[in-house]
Scaffold this motif. Structure first.
Motif, PDB file in Angstrom:
ATOM      1  N   GLY A 122      55.674  67.417  56.193  1.00  0.00           N
ATOM      2  CA  GLY A 122      56.576  67.255  57.321  1.00  0.00           C
ATOM      3  C   GLY A 122      55.847  67.533  58.625  1.00  0.00           C
ATOM      4  N   SER A 123      54.738  68.193  58.503  1.00  0.00           N
ATOM      5  CA  SER A 123      53.722  68.351  59.540  1.00  0.00           C
ATOM      6  C   SER A 123      52.447  68.699  58.798  1.00  0.00           C
TER       7      SER A 123
ATOM      8  N   MET B 160      59.689  80.238  54.821  1.00  0.00           N
ATOM      9  CA  MET B 160      60.952  79.575  54.522  1.00  0.00           C
ATOM     10  C   MET B 160      62.115  80.157  55.329  1.00  0.00           C
ATOM     11  N   ALA B 161      62.084  81.448  55.600  1.00  0.00           N
ATOM     12  CA  ALA B 161      63.130  82.049  56.433  1.00  0.00           C
ATOM     13  C   ALA B 161      63.090  81.446  57.837  1.00  0.00           C
ATOM     14  N   PHE B 162      61.878  81.278  58.363  1.00  0.00           N
ATOM     15  CA  PHE B 162      61.729  80.680  59.689  1.00  0.00           C
ATOM     16  C   PHE B 162      62.145  79.213  59.658  1.00  0.00           C
ATOM     17  N   ARG B 163      61.738  78.493  58.619  1.00  0.00           N
ATOM     18  CA  ARG B 163      62.110  77.074  58.488  1.00  0.00           C
ATOM     19  C   ARG B 163      63.621  76.898  58.483  1.00  0.00           C
TER      20      ARG B 163
ATOM     21  N   GLY C  20      58.492  71.424  54.113  1.00  0.00           N
ATOM     22  CA  GLY C  20      58.331  72.510  55.070  1.00  0.00           C
ATOM     23  C   GLY C  20      58.798  72.114  56.458  1.00  0.00           C
ATOM     24  N   MET C  21      58.191  72.725  57.456  1.00  0.00           N
ATOM     25  CA  MET C  21      58.606  72.521  58.841  1.00  0.00           C
ATOM     26  C   MET C  21      57.978  71.275  59.456  1.00  0.00           C
ATOM     27  N   ASN C  22      58.611  70.796  60.530  1.00  0.00           N
ATOM     28  CA  ASN C  22      57.967  69.745  61.305  1.00  0.00           C
ATOM     29  C   ASN C  22      56.959  70.389  62.262  1.00  0.00           C
ATOM     30  N   ALA C  23      56.271  69.572  63.031  1.00  0.00           N
ATOM     31  CA  ALA C  23      55.146  70.078  63.826  1.00  0.00           C
ATOM     32  C   ALA C  23      55.567  71.081  64.888  1.00  0.00           C
ATOM     33  N   ARG C  24      56.639  70.792  65.599  1.00  0.00           N
ATOM     34  CA  ARG C  24      57.087  71.722  66.630  1.00  0.00           C
ATOM     35  C   ARG C  24      57.547  73.040  66.030  1.00  0.00           C
ATOM     36  N   GLN C  25      58.253  72.965  64.927  1.00  0.00           N
ATOM     37  CA  GLN C  25      58.707  74.182  64.259  1.00  0.00           C
ATOM     38  C   GLN C  25      57.520  75.011  63.772  1.00  0.00           C
ATOM     39  N   GLN C  26      56.519  74.327  63.257  1.00  0.00           N
ATOM     40  CA  GLN C  26      55.350  75.023  62.740  1.00  0.00           C
ATOM     41  C   GLN C  26      54.578  75.723  63.860  1.00  0.00           C
ATOM     42  N   ASP C  27      54.434  75.052  65.000  1.00  0.00           N
ATOM     43  CA  ASP C  27      53.799  75.705  66.141  1.00  0.00           C
ATOM     44  C   ASP C  27      54.590  76.942  66.570  1.00  0.00           C
ATOM     45  N   ALA C  28      55.918  76.838  66.545  1.00  0.00           N
ATOM     46  CA  ALA C  28      56.754  77.987  66.893  1.00  0.00           C
ATOM     47  C   ALA C  28      56.484  79.147  65.942  1.00  0.00           C
ATOM     48  N   TRP C  29      56.333  78.829  64.669  1.00  0.00           N
ATOM     49  CA  TRP C  29      56.043  79.870  63.678  1.00  0.00           C
ATOM     50  C   TRP C  29      54.663  80.490  63.902  1.00  0.00           C
TER      51      TRP C  29
ATOM     52  N   LEU D 108      68.639  75.053  61.270  1.00  0.00           N
ATOM     53  CA  LEU D 108      69.974  75.378  61.759  1.00  0.00           C
ATOM     54  C   LEU D 108      70.115  74.941  63.214  1.00  0.00           C
ATOM     55  N   TRP D 109      69.062  75.214  63.996  1.00  0.00           N
ATOM     56  CA  TRP D 109      69.041  74.800  65.398  1.00  0.00           C
ATOM     57  C   TRP D 109      68.846  73.290  65.522  1.00  0.00           C
ATOM     58  N   TRP D 110      67.956  72.732  64.719  1.00  0.00           N
ATOM     59  CA  TRP D 110      67.606  71.312  64.817  1.00  0.00           C
ATOM     60  C   TRP D 110      68.832  70.422  64.601  1.00  0.00           C
TER      61      TRP D 110
END
Length: 362
Positions: free
Chosen positions: A240-241, A334-337, A116-125, A342-344
């Protein structure tokens, strides 16, 4: 203004303040709540985050709203925190939602899912991608409301009594592993065990389990896993987080004055970031100490990672086919991840990769 008129006006003003005081007092009542944690006091970062939250609430309300924290087992066992909130044994808890994935696998998305997402990505979600709204929509059936309450960052892959050289070495392995990851590892022959923190060491020492994952160097050192399992693997692809949440009884939260509700949200957000910052601060030194003490640091092989990735996607497909709530959460997550990575790959990854190589060159 004449002196007598000023005194008269000031007197009216003072009386006005006196009249308003009871209304102010009513908006800031004295309230005492109880919070049960899913973690022991010895894990000061995990358990300590609940104390950080409670302290912030008290300070923001001039000690009129006090939340007393209890470690796992003092009120209810670690894995019954949600039940305690749901039935109002306590008003709130601090826990990892994936502990309750046995009730419904959808719970896993509140903490983390494999690859899944890392911590920063997860907070963004959670905060800006609608993730926590989806979590709370799901939690309505459990009489609970959740606010993000901390993150460990990417976790380690755990401690093993033998080396893992290929996916075949996972077959038959009895492993303490939390959340949805157990369902994925089952496809590779692992026998997953969900064991609370305080019970992991004796199980590993006695050979009841062959491997165990918890969080990362700082907590793992405290729990002493390096003394009974020499091989320390990375990364923890199933985490991953790993987000924690503060859960509140729905009715109790709604009964709070609006100002107190705002304080609770703000204190939770502060505690959420504080946990991640502390782990990032303390893990490097702990990792150095563990390696110096003899821990054998090893990466999972590429073929092991690929086999696990394939198994994870199979489990997502199978679970989505029979659970509409899971599918809704999975598709949004998963769409958000995918957009995040893509940005990361443009900025974050390239910067980190350069800096890691630069450090290695000295």
């Amino acid at each position: 203004m004449k002196r007598r008129q000023f005194i008269k006006t000031a007197g009216i003003g003072a009386a006005g303040v006196a009249i308003a005081a009871p209304a102010i007092a009513q908006s800031a009542p004295e309230i005492k709540w109880r919070l049960t944690s899913s973690f022991p006091k010895s894990l000061d970062t995990l358990y300590g985050t609940a104390e950080t939250f409670a302290k912030a609430v008290a300070e923001a309300t001039d000690n009129k709203f006090q939340i007393q924290c209890f470690a796992a087992g003092e009120v209810v066992p670690a894995l019954q925190a949600l039940d305690a909130v749901q039935n109002n044994t306590v008003e709130c808890c601090h826990t990892a939602l994936y502990y309750f994935w046995g009730k419904d696998p959808t719970f896993a998305f509140g903490t983390t899912v494999p690859f899944g997402m890392n911590a920063r990505q997860q907070d963004a979600w959670f905060y800006h991608g609608g993730g926590n709204d989806l979590i709370n929509e799901f939690l309505k059936d459990y009489n609970a409301v959740a606010f993000p309450g901390g993150n460990t960052g990417t976790q380690m892959g755990g401690w093993f009594r033998k080396e893992i050289k290929s996916p075949k070495d996972l077959d038959g392995l009895k492993m303490r592993v939390g959340g949805f990851a157990g369902a994925v590892l089952t496809k590779l022959g692992v026998v997953p065990q969900l064991i609370a923190a305080g019970d992991i060491y004796p199980a590993l020492e006695k050979g009841t389990i062959d491997a165990a994952e918890w969080v990362g160097p700082y907590d793992d050192e405290k729990l002493g896993f390096n003394k009974v399992a020499p091989y320390y693997y990375f990364p923890g692809w199933w985490e991953g987080s790993a987000a924690l949440h503060f859960l509140f009884n729905q009715q109790k939260l709604a009964e709070l004055p609006k100002t107190y509700q705002s304080v609770v949200r703000t204190a939770a957000a502060m505690a959420n970031k504080d946990m991640q910052a502390k782990y990032d601060a303390v893990n490097p030194a702990a990792l150095k100490r563990l390696v110096a003490a003899g821990a054998q640091l090893k990466p999972f092989t590429q073929d092991t990672m690929e086999a696990c990735y394939k198994a994870a996607n199979e489990v997502y497909t199978e679970t989505s086919a029979k659970n509409e709530k899971f599918k809704k959460m999975h598709d949004a997550y998963m769409a958000f991840r995918n957009d995040q990575y893509l940005w990361w790959q443009v900025a974050e990854y390239n910067y980190d990769n350069f800096m890691i190589r630069a450090r290695a060159r000295g």
